[in-house]
Design a protein around this motif. Structure first.
Motif: not given
Ligand code: 6AU
Length: 258
Positions: A3-24
């Motif tokens: 699988l080609q995975r997008t790093p979690f730090e990049d996914r933090a930038k895509l997420c629109k909710n503050a808690v989701g950003v904090a979790l990534f």
């Protein structure tokens, strides 16, 4: 094929909710995709378990309504441990009522969930009003929501059409809904990278519990099903040394990302 995975730090930038950003961000920083389901029935046992596994986890999952001596102080102490060890608190309340009722259930009652939990979860069954109610109760600044898109239990009624409807509901509420309880990644591609996938039913030994729970290994869940976070309860808290066992699950789940 790997699988080609997008790093979690990049996914933090895509997420629109503050808690989701904090979790990534937390997962990337702490290098853990382990959530412990702390299904113990006394407040002291819950706090002791949280302190013991805290260094290994990104999320501590609670069922506050199984704790026989829960008080406001329990929530306060959990938040203290979350800050101490750098994890988020997920109250697995599985809300399933109309919007007006879940407002009260989330903010009030004995447990006052919104006052201590970073995020909770809900069934999509009642329709969008449940998301609107929980958003009203908790606010989008410091809270988020997961939808139950799939379940781990034998004979569950969450079929493919239902899962798709959950996905569509989540996409309508990206300010608040930042992911799913699911058995696999349920949205492919970069659109799916904005959401987190948390999978329960994980144990190193695979026999069930006689009550319908079905288990997979950490590797199967992360590497084969492309989920993000394993949720482990009895496999850890019933072991002789929960802290050491959590470290084993943590390593397997993190290695399975590579
Ligand atoms: O590892 P276990 O089997 O001891 O615990 C699994 C935990 C329990 C369940 O309430 C929860 O995961 N769970 C959920 C959640 C997280 O929403 C959904 C599901 O489909 N299956 C499941 O077991 O705390």
């Amino acid at each position: 094929a790997k699988l080609q995975r997008t790093p979690f730090e990049d996914r933090a930038k895509l997420c629109k909710n503050a808690v989701g950003v904090a979790l990534f961000s937390l997962m990337a920083r702490k290098k853990t995709n382990l959530c412990v389901a702390a299904d113990v029935v006394e407040a002291k046992a819950l706090l002791d378990l949280a302190d013991a596994v805290g260094p290994q986890i990104c999320v501590l999952k609670t069922h506050c309504d199984i704790v026989r001596d829960w008080t406001d102080e329990t929530g306060t102490q959990l938040r203290f441990l979350a800050d101490k060890h750098d994890f988020l608190i997920f109250e697995d309340r599985k809300f399933a009522d109309i919007g007006n009722t879940v407002v009260q259930q989330c903010s009030g009652g004995v447990h006052r969930i919104a006052s201590w939990a970073h995020f909770t979860n809900a069934h999509a069954l009642p329709g969008d009003g449940i998301v609107d109610g929980l958003r009203t109760a908790a606010g989008v600044e410091n809270h988020g929501l997961l939808l139950l898109a799939q379940m781990s239990s034998a004979g569950n009624l969450l079929n493919k059409e239902y899962t798709s409807a959950c996905v569509e509901m989540a996409k309508r509420h990206t300010d608040f809904v930042f992911g799913f309880i699911s058995q696999e990644r349920v949205i492919e591609g970069s659109e799916g990278d904005a959401f987190v996938y948390m999978t329960p039913g994980v144990k190193l030994s695979q026999e069930g519990d006689g009550l319908g729970q079905q288990y997979n290994t950490p590797t199967a869940v992360i590497a084969d099903r492309n989920s993000d976070i394993i949720i482990v309860g009895r496999g850890i808290y019933k072991s002789d040394n929960p802290a050491a066992t959590a470290a084993i699950y943590r390593k397997q789940a993190w290695d399975a990302l590579a």
